[in-house]
Design an enzyme around this catalytic site. Structure first.
Site, PDB file in Angstrom:
ATOM      1  N   ASP A 304      40.574 -44.083  56.303  1.00 35.85           N
ATOM      2  CA  ASP A 304      40.688 -43.438  57.923  1.00 35.85           C
ATOM      3  C   ASP A 304      40.638 -42.154  58.498  1.00 35.85           C
ATOM      4  O   ASP A 304      40.289 -41.575  57.513  1.00 35.85           O
ATOM      5  CB  ASP A 304      42.937 -43.439  57.614  1.00 35.85           C
ATOM      6  CG  ASP A 304      43.529 -44.655  57.935  1.00 35.85           C
ATOM      7  OD1 ASP A 304      43.158 -45.693  58.196  1.00 35.85           O
ATOM      8  OD2 ASP A 304      44.824 -45.292  56.483  1.00 35.85           O
ATOM      9  N   ARG A 379      53.343 -36.029  80.642  1.00 39.72           N
ATOM     10  CA  ARG A 379      52.407 -36.309  79.894  1.00 39.72           C
ATOM     11  C   ARG A 379      51.813 -34.155  80.066  1.00 39.72           C
ATOM     12  O   ARG A 379      50.206 -34.348  80.177  1.00 39.72           O
ATOM     13  CB  ARG A 379      51.229 -37.297  80.129  1.00 39.72           C
ATOM     14  CG  ARG A 379      52.051 -38.502  79.317  1.00 39.72           C
ATOM     15  CD  ARG A 379      51.003 -39.286  79.732  1.00 39.72           C
ATOM     16  NE  ARG A 379      50.082 -39.968  80.637  1.00 39.72           N
ATOM     17  CZ  ARG A 379      48.747 -40.039  80.429  1.00 39.72           C
ATOM     18  NH1 ARG A 379      48.113 -40.617  79.680  1.00 39.72           N
ATOM     19  NH2 ARG A 379      48.624 -40.973  81.597  1.00 39.72           N
TER      20      ARG A 379
END
Lengths: 679, 591
Positions: A304, A379
Site C-alpha cells: 500500500d 472543500r
C-alpha cells in the site's frame, strides 16, 4: 515482553532446560520422526550391547570400543540438544504469554440488559461483555459500543496505549489486554482455548509445529541418502571378507554414522523452529510454517502506498505564485490560512513558509481572526481577518469561490495546477478575496531508504507493486520516485483481488499486507497475507501472518526471513554431504591399512593410527553438530543478491568449505587425541 | 601421451560437438511434430504403420499409461526373443546349424538386448544363428534404443509442459525415433562401414589354411597335457555392417563377433573406429540440444552438455595417462612411444588403434551405455580399468545411453537443484517447476535402485564360493573388480565385459539378467512418475531470484553432485578393487 524477546543465544535457563530435554528426546518414539538420527541411535544401542559383551570377554580393543560408543551417543544427544535449544527459546516466550492469560472475572451483558459476573473461562463466542477502565479484556472480540484506550503490551510489547472503537477498522480487541480509560461493550468472537493468545502460545512453543512441505521433501532426501549409505556399509563387509580384512561392528557403525547426513539431520528441525522464532522476534506471528516458506518464494509484493512507501501524509514542498504575486505574498497568505489548521498538511505549510521565507508563526487569537475549517461541502478552509478572506482548497473549489466573488481563476494558475498534478503532487490553490495568489505543491514523501530496498528486492527477483487510491498520473510519479516496479492506481478492493489472481495465474506467489475488513478476501487469496494487529478480526483471520507492530513495511523483512530459513537449510545440507569426502579419507584407509599397508597413501591427513583416525572422524561428526547450532539458530548470513551470486557465494562457503573443513577438523582432533593418549 | 593422440581425441570430440546442434534440433522437430525434410519419405510409412496397427496417433498418454505400454511392449518382445533363441535350430538362416540356446543363457540374452545392455555371456559366432542375430538381436538394437529416446522425450515433455496430464504417445514416439532418426542414420553409416571393409553377407563361415601351422599345448583338468597342431581356421561371416551401425548408434554394444569392435570385420580401420566412437555419442550429445530446444532454454541444454563434457575429459585423461605409462612390472621392455610403436601398455590392444584410440574408445563406450569394446579391458592398467568402472558407477550419465543417459542426468539435475537450490533462498525449482516431496521421493528411488542392484548382487556373489567366486579368472583385488564390474555393467545397461569372469553359468546368467532388468525398468518407472508429476505443475516465471540452470556455475554444481553422489556410494568397493590393485602393482604385485 519487548525486552524478553531479544534474548541471547545462550540464555542460561534455556540452556539448562535444553540439556535435560536432550535426554528426554532419546525416547525411540520421538526419535523415529527423524530417520537419520534414529539410525544413529540404533547404531549406538548396538555398539553399547557389544561393549558389554566385549567387556565380559576382556577384549583388547575395549578402550576404543567404549570411546566410539560414547561419541555415538553424544552425536544423538547433540542433535537432540540443538532441537531443544530452538524449542526452549519459544517455550520461554510462551511462559511469559501464559502469565497474561490469567483467569479474570468478566461482566457478561445478558440479552435483557442486566449484567452478571462470570469467569472468563466460561465465555462463549457471541457473548457480550462490558469492560471498564482498569479491567482485563476477557477474550478476543469486536467492540460493539464505545471507545477506549487499550494497553496491548502483553501481546505487542509496545507500551504506548492504542485507541479501539466500535465500527471501522479498529474495532478488534484481544483477550489479555487491558482497558486504560473509558468503557466498551465487546462481543466475544472466540471460544476458550481458541483465542489469539492461545494460538500464539501454541505457535511459539512449537507444540502444533508440523513439518513444512520443503522440510518433508528434504527429510525424504536425507532418508534416501541414509538408506544408500546403509547399503554401502552393509555390502562392505562381504567385500572386506573377500579381501581377508573383516571389520568390527564398531568400525562399520562408525563409518555408517559418519557417512549419513547427521549434520543436517540433527539440525533440520532446529532450523525450522528457529525460523519461526526469528519471526516472533520481529513481532510477527506466522500461523503456519508453510507461510514462512512461501515468504521466501514470493515473486510479487503488493504494498500500500500510504504508510508503507510514503509517509502517511502529504507535505508542502513548494509555493508557486500566480503572475504578479511574489512568493513571499503567497507564502504569507498560505501560512496565515494554515495557522489554525491542525492537519499534517496544514502544519507542513506553516513549517515550509517558516523555513523558506523566515515567516514566523503568529498567534491567530491575537489577530482576531476567524477560522473557516475544511468542510466536505466547500472543500476549502481558510481565515477571515481584517477584511482579508483567505481560502485554500482544490482547484475546482477555489475556482467556484472566485466565480462567486465575480472573478475567475487565471489560465496561468491552471497550467501550474496541471504541472503539479502530473508530477505526482497535489495542488492546493490559495486565493485572497478576488485574487488567486498561487499554488501550494503538496507532495507525497517517500520514506527514506525505500528506493534502495526495492532495488535489492529487484536483484532478488521480487517485483513490487504499489497499491494506491490516487489517480494514475499521481501514482505513476510516486511509483517512479519510490522505484517500485509497477503500480495499481485508483485501486478498489476488487482490483486488488483481481491483481493477485492475475499474478497467481502466471505461477507467481504474492504477498500483501492489509488491515481492513475489505482487505480480508485479498489477504486470504494472497500466498502470504500479513494482517496488521490493529486491523479487524476478519483481516486477522484471513491472513496467514499477523504483524503485532502493525508496520506494513515489515513485509520486506518477512520475505528476508523466509529466504534466510531456506538458505540455512540448503547450506547445511550441502555442507553435510560435502563432509563425507574427508570422512572417507579418514576411515577407509584406517579400515584396511592393516591388511594392505599400501593403502596408507590414501591416509592423506596422516592420521596417527587407524583407531585415532576412526575416532577423530566420529568425534568431528558429533562436534560439528554442536558447532553449527548457532548457525542453525541464527540463520546463515543474508545478503540481497541475485540467485547466481548467492549460489556462487554459498557454494564456495558451504560446498567447498564443507569439503575442506573436515580435513582440518579431523586432523586437529587426531593431534589432540594423540597428545592426550586417548588413541 | 602424445600430441597426435590428443589431436585424435579432440578431433573425435569436435565431431560430436559440431553435430550436436543440427541433430538435436532435428530430433526436437521430429518429436514436436514439426515439418522436416524427411517427412516426404517417412510420413506415408508412418501412416501405414498406424493404420495397420490401429494406433490413434493423436491419443495422449498419462505417465502411467506410457509406463505400462512401454513395459508391455518390452515384455512381449523379450519373450519373443527368448522363443527365437530357444527354437533357432528349427528356423531358417542357420547355416552353421547351431542348436537352441540353453534356458538361462536365452533369458540372460533376451533381458540383455531388451534392456539395451547387450551383455553377452556367449560367443556369438558359435551360438547365435543369422536369424537370431538379425530378427531378435538387431531388432532390439533398434527398438530398445527407440524406447530410450522416447522415454527421454517423455521426461523433457514433463519438464516443458505446464498443467498437462499427459506426456505424449509411446507408440508415436517410438515409431518416429526409429523411422526419422535411427533408420536413416543406420543405413548411411552401414554403407560407410562397408566402404572400410566391414562384411555384409549370409555366407557360411570360410575355412582358411593357416600360412604357418600353430602348435597348441593344452592341460586338462586331471593334469594330462596334450599337444595339437592347428592348420586351418574358421573365419566367421555374416550381415555385420548393418548390425554394426545400429550397435553403436543405439549405444547397444552387442558385437556380432566375440571380439566386438576389436574384430577386423567389425572395425577394420582407424577411420571406422572414429565413426563408431562418434556414433556412440551422436544421439546422447544431441539430445541435450533437444532438451534445450523443447524446454525453450537452449543454454540449459548446453550447460548439461558441458557437465557431460567435463566428466568425459576427466575419464579420458586418466585412462589415456594410465595406459600410456606402460606396465611397471615389465623391466627391460621399451614402452616409450615412438614413430615405430605406440608405447605404453599394449597388452590386449589392437595395433591399428594404439593407446590413444583404445583408451578413448573404452572411455566413450562406458560413458555412454554402449559397451562395445575395441580392446580387452581386463588387460588395461588398474587405473585405466578404473575409468570404465567409475563411468558406469556414476550412472551412465556422461552422455549415456540413447535417451537413458539424458533422463539419468536429468534425475541428477533434479537432485542438484534440490540440494543446492535452497541456497538461493527459494524452495527448489527446475525450469520453473517446483521440486517437491513426490519428485524427491521418486528421484531417490531412482538413485537408490542402482547401488542396491550393483552392491547387493556383488555382495551375494562374493559370499557364494561355488556359484560366485569359482567363475573368477583372477584372485585378489582384480577378481573383486571382475565381479563388481559385471554387476555394474549390467545394472548400468552398459554391457561391456571386463573379461576374466566366466559369466555363462547358471548363477551369473540369472543374476546378471535380473540386474539388467532392474537397472532398466525399475529405474524407468520412477523417472516417468517424475515426468508425469512435473507436467502437472504450474510454471513459475523466471526472475533474477530463480535458481540458475544455464550457467557455468550450474555445470560445476552438476558435476559435483554426479561425482559425490556416485563416488560416495562406491568409494569403498573401488578402493578395495582397482585402487588397491594399482597400489599393489606399483609395489610390484600383480594378479
Amino acid at each position: 515482553m519487548a525486552n524478553t524477546r531479544k534474548r541471547s543465544l545462550w540464555d542460561g535457563k534455556i540452556f539448562r532446560r535444553a540439556f535435560l530435554d536432550a535426554f528426554v528426546k532419546l525416547n525411540p518414539r520421538t526419535m523415529m520422526k527423524n530417520p537419520v538420527m534414529f539410525v544413529v541411535e540404533i547404531g549406538s544401542f548396538i555398539t553399547t550391547v557389544y561393549v558389554f559383551r566385549n567387556f565380559a570377554a576382556h577384549h583388547h580393543s575395549l578402550r576404543f570400543d567404549i570411546q566410539i560408543t560414547l561419541w555415538l551417543w553424544f552425536t544423538v544427544l547433540f542433535a537432540n540438544f540443538a532441537e531443544a535449544m530452538a524449542e526452549g527459546r519459544g517455550k520461554a516466550q510462551a511462559d511469559a504469554l501464559r502469565r497474561a492469560k490469567s483467569d479474570t472475572v468478566a461482566v457478561r451483558v445478558l440479552p435483557n440488559g442486566s449484567t452478571e459476573e462470570v469467569s472468563s473461562a466460561l465465555l462463549r463466542s457471541g457473548d457480550v461483555v462490558l469492560v471498564v477502565a482498569g479491567n482485563m479484556i476477557p477474550g478476543d472480540g469486536e467492540i460493539i459500543e464505545g471507545v477506549a484506550s487499550v494497553d496491548e503490551s502483553a501481546i505487542t510489547g509496545e507500551s504506548a496505549p492504542v485507541i479501539r472503537e466500535a465500527g471501522g477498522d479498529r474495532s478488534a480487541v484481544t483477550g489479555g489486554t487491558r482497558v486504560l480509560s473509558d468503557q466498551i461493550k465487546v462481543r466475544i468472537t472466540s471460544n476458550p482455548g481458541e483465542t489469539f493468545l492461545d494460538r500464539m502460545i501454541a505457535l511459539v512453543e512449537g507444540a502444533e509445529r508440523q513439518k513444512t512441505p520443503n522440510e518433508i521433501a528434504l527429510n525424504i532426501l536425507l532418508a534416501g541418502l541414509t538408506i544408500i549409505f546403509l547399503l554401502a556399509v552393509v555390502t562392505l563387509q562381504p567385500i572386506a571378507l573377500y579381501s581377508s580384512a573383516p571389520q568390527s561392528i564398531f568400525v562399520l557403525i562408525s563409518l555408517l554414522v559418519c557417512l549419513i547426513p547427521t549434520t543436517i539431520g540433527g539440525l533440520l528441525s532446529a532450523i525450522g523452529i528457529a525460523g519461526m522464532d526469528r519471526l516472533v522476534q520481529h513481532n510477527v506471528l506466522a500461523m503456519s510454517g508453510r507461510a514462512v516458506e512461501a515468504a521466501g518464494d514470493v515473486n510479487t509484493l503488493l504494498l500500500d502506498k500510504t504508510g508503507t512507501i510514503t509517509l502517511g501524509n502529504r507535505q508542502a514542498s513548494e509555493f508557486i505564485p500566480a503572475p504578479g504575486i511574489t512568493k513571499e505574498q503567497l507564502a504569507d497568505a498560505a501560512q496565515i490560512s494554515s495557522l489554525p489548521d491542525e492537519t499534517p498538511e496544514g502544519r507542513s505549510i506553516v513549517v515550509l513558509a517558516k523555513e523558506m521565507y523566515g515567516l514566523r508563526g503568529r498567534e491567530l487569537s491575537e489577530m482576531q481572526a476567524e477560522f473557516v475549517p475544511f468542510s466536505a461541502v466547500t472543500r476549502m478552509s481558510g481565515v477571515n481577518l481584517d477584511g482579508r478572506i483567505i481560502r485554500k482548497g482544490s482547484t475546482d473549489a477555489i475556482a467556484a469561490f472566485l466565480k462567486e466573488n465575480g472573478s475567475s481563476l487565471p489560465e496561468e494558475v491552471r497550467a501550474v495546477v496541471e504541472t503539479v498534478a502530473r508530477s505526482g503532487g497535489t495542488p492546493l490553490v490559495v486565493a485572497e478575496n478576488r485574487r488567486a495568489l498561487g499554488v501550494i505543491h503538496l507532495k507525497d514523501i517517500v520514506k527514506g531508504g525505500m528506493k534502495e530496498r526495492f532495488a535489492q528486492l529487484r536483484a532478488m527477483g521480487i517485483r513490487t507493486i504499489m497499491i494506491t487510491g490516487d489517480n494514475p498520473l499521481t501514482a505513476a510519479a510516486i511509483a517512479r520516485e519510490a522505484g517500485v516496479d509497477d503500480f495499481l492506481a485508483e485501486a478498489k478492493p476488487k482490483d486488488k483481488m483481481d491483481l493477485i489472481r492475475r499474478e497467481q495465474a502466471e505461477g507467481k506467489l504474492v504477498a500483501m499486507t492489509g488491515d481492513g475488513t475489505n482487505d480480508a478476501p485479498a489477504l486470504a487469496q494472497a500466498d502470504v497475507g500479513v494482517a496488521m494487529n490493529t486491523g479487524t478480526q476478519a483481516a486477522k483471520e484471513a491472513g496467514n501472518m499477523v504483524d503485532l507492530d502493525s508496520n506494513p513495511t515489515k513485509l520486506i523483512e518477512i520475505v528476508e526471513i523466509g529466504k534466510q530459513l531456506l538458505m540455512t537449510r540448503g547450506a547445511l545440507t550441502t555442507f553435510s554431504i560435502a563432509n563425507d569426502v574427508a570422512k572417507y579419507f579418514a576411515i577407509l584407509p584406517a579400515m584396511f591399512v592393516a591388511t594392505f599397508p599400501v593403502l596408507a597413501v590414501l591416509n592423506i591427513m596422516h592420521l596417527k593410527t587407524p583407531e585415532s583416525a576412526i575416532l577423530s572422524a566420529v568425534i568431528f561428526n558429533a562436534l560439528i553438530i554442536v558447532g553449527l547450532i548457532p548457525l542453525a539458530l541464527r540463520g546463515v548470513g543474508y545478503k540481497a543478491l541475485s540467485a547466481e551470486s548467492l549460489l556462487r557465494r554459498n557454494l564456495i562457503i558451504y560446498g567447498l568449505g564443507g569439503i575442506v573443513a573436515p580435513f582440518i577438523g579431523i586432523k586437529l582432533i587426531d593431534m589432540i587425541l594423540t597428545a592426550v593418549h586417548l588413541a | 601421451m602424445t600430441a597426435n593422440g590428443w589431436f585424435q581425441i579432440f578431433l573425435f570430440f569436435a565431431l560430436v560437438l559440431v553435430c550436436a546442434k543440427p541433430l538435436g534440433v532435428y530430433m526436437a522437430r521430429v518429436f514436436e511434430r514439426e515439418k522436416t525434410y524427411a517427412d516426404v519419405v517417412f510420413r506415408p510409412v508412418e501412416r501405414v504403420i498406424y493404420r495397420l496397427t490401429g494406433i490413434d496417433e493423436t491419443h495422449e498418454m498419462r505417465w502411467t499409461e506410457y509406463a505400462v505400454t512401454m513395459l508391455l511392449f518390452s515384455a512381449v518382445t523379450m519373450v519373443m526373443t527368448y522363443a527365437v533363441e530357444r527354437l533357432q535350430q528349427f528356423l531358417p538362416l542357420n547355416p552353421q546349424h547351431f542348436s537352441g540356446v540353453t534356458p538361462d543363457l536365452a533369458f540372460n540374452t533376451a533381458a540383455s538386448f531388451t534392456s539395451n545392455t547387450n551383455w553377452q555371456s556367449y560367443v556369438p559366432e558359435t551360438t547365435m544363428s543369422y536369424l537370431t542375430q538379425m530378427l531378435t538381436l538387431a531388432y532390439h538394437n533398434f527398438f530398445s534404443a527407440a524406447v530410450g529416446i522416447a522415454l527421454a522425450i517423455a521426461l523433457i515433455r514433463g519438464i516443458s509442459r505446464r498443467e498437462s496430464k499427459t506426456l505424449g504417445n509411446f507408440w508415436v514416439d517410438t515409431t518416429r525415433a526409429s523411422l526419422w532418426v535411427l533408420l536413416p542414420m543406420s543405413i548411411v553409416v552401414a554403407l560407410l562401414l562397408v566402404s572400410q571393409g566391414v562384411v555384409q553377407n549370409f555366407r557360411p563361415y570360410d575355412h582358411a589354411r593357416l600360412v604357418q601351422a600353430q602348435t597348441v599345448t593344452a592341460t586338462s583338468a586331471d593334469g594330462k597335457s596334450s599337444t595339437q597342431t592347428i592348420t586351418t581356421q574358421n573365419i566367421a561371416q555374416g550381415p555385420v555392417a548393418s548390425q554394426e551401425a545400429i550397435k553403436m548408434l543405439g549405444t547397444n554394444g552387442g558385437g556380432f563377433f566375440e571380439a566386438n569392435s576389436a574384430h577386423p570385420f567389425e572395425n577394420p580401420t582407424p577411420f571406422s573406429n572414429l565413426i563408431e566412437m562418434f556414433l556412440i555419442f551422436a544421439i546422447p550429445g544431441a539430445l541435450t540440444v533437444t532438451l534445450g530446444r523443447m524446454t525453450r532454454a537452449p543454454k540449459h541444454g548446453w550447460a548439461v552438455f558441458a557437465a557431460m563434457t567435463v566428466l568425459f575429459f576427466a575419464g579420458v585423461l586418466v585412462a589415456y595417462h594410465a595406459e600410456a605409462q606402460g606396465n611397471p612390472l615389465l623391466h627391460g621392455v621399451n614402452q616409450q612411444a615412438s614413430a615405430l610403436q605406440s608405447g605404453g601398455n599394449m597388452e590386449g590392444k589392437e595395433v591399428r588403434f594404439g593407446i590413444a584410440n583404445s583408451a578413448l574408445f573404452a572411455t566413450v563406450t562406458t560413458d555412454a551405455s554402449c559397451g562395445a569394446v575395441n580392446g580387452v579391458l581386463d588387460s588395461f592398467m588398474p587405473l585405466g580399468g578404473l575409468v570404465p568402472l567409475v563411468n558406469m558407477m556414476l550412472g551412465e550419465v556422461i552422455f549415456g545411453g540413447v535417451g537413458a543417459g539424458l533422463y539419468g542426468m536429468l534425475i541428477f539435475v533434479i537432485l542438484a537443484v534440490f540440494i543446492a537450490g535452497l541456497m538461493v533462498g527459494r524452495t527448489p525449482e527446475y525450469l520453473g517447476k517446483k521440486i517437491e516431496s513426490f519428485d524427491v521421493k521418486m528421484a531417490m528411488l531412482f538413485v537408490l535402485i542402482f547401488p542396491l542392484s550393483i552392491l547387493g548382487f556383488s555382495a551375494v556373489a562374493l559370499m557364494m564360493p561355488s556359484a560366485g567366486l569359482s567363475a573368477l579368472g583372477n584372485s585378489g583385488p582384480h577378481g573383486l573388480t571382475e565381479i563388481i564390474y559385471a554387476y555394474t555393467s549390467t545394472t548400468a545397461n552398459n554391457g561391456s565385459a571386463f573379461a576374466g569372469l566366466s559369466a555363462n553359468t547358471h548363477w551369473y546368467n540369472m543374476s546378471l539378467g535380473l540386474a539388467m532388468l532392474i537397472g532398466r525398468f525399475f529405474m524407468i518407472v520412477p523417472m516417468l512418475a517424475i515426468a508425469g508429476n512435473l507436467a502437472r505443475k504450474k510454471l513459475v516465471p523466471p526472475s533474477a531470484g530463480t535458481f540458475p540452470v544455464t550457467t557455468p556455475l550450474f555445470t560445476v554444481l552438476l558435476v559435483g553432485v554426479v561425482v559425490i553422489v556416485g563416488a560416495l556410494t562406491f568409494f569403498p568397493a573401488v578402493t578395495l578393487g582397482p585402487i588397491l590393485e594399482h597400489l599393489l602393482l606399483q609395489a610390484g604385485k600383480s594378479f
